[in-house]
Design a protein around this motif. Structure first.
Motif, mmCIF file in Angstrom:
data_model
loop_
_atom_site.group_PDB
_atom_site.id
_atom_site.type_symbol
_atom_site.label_atom_id
_atom_site.label_comp_id
_atom_site.label_asym_id
_atom_site.label_seq_id
_atom_site.Cartn_x
_atom_site.Cartn_y
_atom_site.Cartn_z
ATOM 1 N N ILE A 61 0.834 -1.199 0.000
ATOM 2 C CA ILE A 61 0.000 0.000 0.000
ATOM 3 C C ILE A 61 0.869 1.249 0.000
ATOM 4 N N CYS A 62 1.891 1.271 0.842
ATOM 5 C CA CYS A 62 2.798 2.434 0.882
ATOM 6 C C CYS A 62 3.514 2.617 -0.446
ATOM 7 N N HIS A 63 3.921 1.518 -1.054
ATOM 8 C CA HIS A 63 4.618 1.594 -2.327
ATOM 9 C C HIS A 63 3.701 2.129 -3.413
ATOM 10 N N THR A 64 2.439 1.678 -3.422
ATOM 11 C CA THR A 64 1.476 2.155 -4.408
ATOM 12 C C THR A 64 1.201 3.643 -4.218
ATOM 13 N N LEU A 65 1.035 4.068 -2.976
ATOM 14 C CA LEU A 65 0.803 5.493 -2.709
ATOM 15 C C LEU A 65 2.006 6.335 -3.115
ATOM 16 N N LEU A 66 3.207 5.816 -2.882
ATOM 17 C CA LEU A 66 4.415 6.534 -3.293
ATOM 18 C C LEU A 66 4.474 6.670 -4.805
ATOM 19 N N LEU A 67 4.136 5.612 -5.528
ATOM 20 C CA LEU A 67 4.151 5.685 -6.987
ATOM 21 C C LEU A 67 3.089 6.644 -7.515
ATOM 22 N N LEU A 68 1.921 6.680 -6.871
ATOM 23 C CA LEU A 68 0.897 7.641 -7.279
ATOM 24 C C LEU A 68 1.355 9.075 -7.026
ATOM 25 N N LEU A 69 2.012 9.289 -5.905
ATOM 26 C CA LEU A 69 2.542 10.620 -5.598
ATOM 27 C C LEU A 69 3.616 11.013 -6.608
ATOM 28 N N LEU A 70 4.486 10.079 -6.952
ATOM 29 C CA LEU A 70 5.520 10.375 -7.949
ATOM 30 C C LEU A 70 4.899 10.653 -9.320
ATOM 31 N N ALA A 71 3.840 9.927 -9.676
ATOM 32 C CA ALA A 71 3.167 10.176 -10.952
ATOM 33 C C ALA A 71 2.559 11.578 -10.976
ATOM 34 N N ASP A 72 1.990 12.005 -9.845
ATOM 35 C CA ASP A 72 1.450 13.363 -9.772
ATOM 36 C C ASP A 72 2.541 14.405 -9.925
ATOM 37 N N PRO A 95 7.250 31.263 -14.435
ATOM 38 C CA PRO A 95 6.498 30.825 -13.250
ATOM 39 C C PRO A 95 7.224 29.730 -12.472
ATOM 40 N N LEU A 96 8.205 30.116 -11.673
ATOM 41 C CA LEU A 96 8.964 29.133 -10.912
ATOM 42 C C LEU A 96 8.156 28.531 -9.768
ATOM 43 N N SER A 97 7.300 29.317 -9.170
ATOM 44 C CA SER A 97 6.544 28.811 -8.024
ATOM 45 C C SER A 97 5.478 27.805 -8.436
ATOM 46 N N SER A 98 5.025 27.847 -9.674
ATOM 47 C CA SER A 98 3.952 26.944 -10.073
ATOM 48 C C SER A 98 4.386 25.484 -10.037
ATOM 49 N N ALA A 99 5.652 25.200 -10.319
ATOM 50 C CA ALA A 99 6.127 23.816 -10.264
ATOM 51 C C ALA A 99 6.064 23.279 -8.833
ATOM 52 N N ILE A 100 6.426 24.098 -7.878
ATOM 53 C CA ILE A 100 6.409 23.668 -6.477
ATOM 54 C C ILE A 100 4.974 23.578 -5.969
ATOM 55 N N VAL A 101 4.161 24.564 -6.305
ATOM 56 C CA VAL A 101 2.777 24.583 -5.840
ATOM 57 C C VAL A 101 1.993 23.407 -6.429
ATOM 58 N N ASN A 102 2.227 23.087 -7.695
ATOM 59 C CA ASN A 102 1.534 21.961 -8.311
ATOM 60 C C ASN A 102 1.881 20.640 -7.639
ATOM 61 N N CYS A 103 3.109 20.495 -7.183
ATOM 62 C CA CYS A 103 3.497 19.261 -6.495
ATOM 63 C C CYS A 103 2.729 19.091 -5.193
ATOM 64 N N ILE A 104 2.257 20.176 -4.620
ATOM 65 C CA ILE A 104 1.471 20.109 -3.384
ATOM 66 C C ILE A 104 -0.014 19.989 -3.706
ATOM 67 N N VAL A 105 -0.486 20.766 -4.676
ATOM 68 C CA VAL A 105 -1.919 20.853 -4.942
ATOM 69 C C VAL A 105 -2.441 19.634 -5.696
ATOM 70 N N VAL A 106 -1.701 19.128 -6.658
ATOM 71 C CA VAL A 106 -2.197 18.020 -7.485
ATOM 72 C C VAL A 106 -2.499 16.773 -6.658
ATOM 73 N N PRO A 107 -1.626 16.341 -5.738
ATOM 74 C CA PRO A 107 -2.002 15.169 -4.932
ATOM 75 C C PRO A 107 -3.217 15.417 -4.041
ATOM 76 N N LEU A 108 -3.456 16.654 -3.649
ATOM 77 C CA LEU A 108 -4.612 16.965 -2.810
ATOM 78 C C LEU A 108 -5.903 17.101 -3.612
ATOM 79 N N ALA A 109 -5.790 17.355 -4.902
ATOM 80 C CA ALA A 109 -6.973 17.624 -5.717
ATOM 81 C C ALA A 109 -7.868 16.401 -5.859
ATOM 82 N N PHE A 110 -7.288 15.225 -6.023
ATOM 83 C CA PHE A 110 -8.109 14.028 -6.238
ATOM 84 C C PHE A 110 -8.997 13.717 -5.038
#
Length: 131
Positions: A61-72, A95-110
């Motif tokens: 389960i942890c490995h699957t969640l890690l892979l989903l996070l990496l895919a995001d 837009p340098l901040s958008s890359a960092i913000v997307n890494c936080i927002v995309v996993p939370l969006a689903f």
């Protein structure tokens, strides 16, 4: 990819000036780059998963969640890199901040979208919905 081409063709057929709009170019550049690059990246993930031997269910389960996070994170990076030239050309901003913000927002969006759908469904059962 064929449906992307059909959508672009239909939009341009309806309004040829759409082709010159930044929103059209950014949207189609993003979707095209994701559709071209994500299948090969998912193959790399699958090869990585095939090499991993996980004994416990918690480890899987942890490995699957890690892979989903990496895919995001990778999809956010692909989106940022693919739209970067157009963003700089149209808006004269890097837009340098958008890359960092997307890494936080995309996993939370689903999960947030799931909660929103549940709340819409549950609202139809509310006694206040019939007033």
């Amino acid at each position: 990819r064929n449906s992307l081409g059909l959508a672009a063709f239909l939009m341009i057929s309806y309004d040829p000036l759409q082709f010159f709009q930044p929103s059209f170019q950014l949207s189609f550049a993003l979707v095209l780059s994701l559709s071209l690059l994500m299948p090969s990246i998912s193959k790399i993930y699958q090869l990585y998963c095939a090499r991993m031997i996980l004994c416990t269910m918690f480890g899987k389960i942890c490995h699957t969640l890690l892979l989903l996070l990496l895919a995001d994170i990778v999809s956010s990076g692909i989106g940022w890199i693919s739209t970067l030239p157009l963003s700089v050309a149209y808006f004269q901003l890097l837009p340098l901040s958008s890359a960092i913000v997307n890494c936080i927002v995309v996993p939370l969006a689903f999960p947030l979208q799931g909660l929103a759908m549940i709340s819409i469904f549950m609202a139809s059962w509310s006694p206040l919905a019939f007033l």
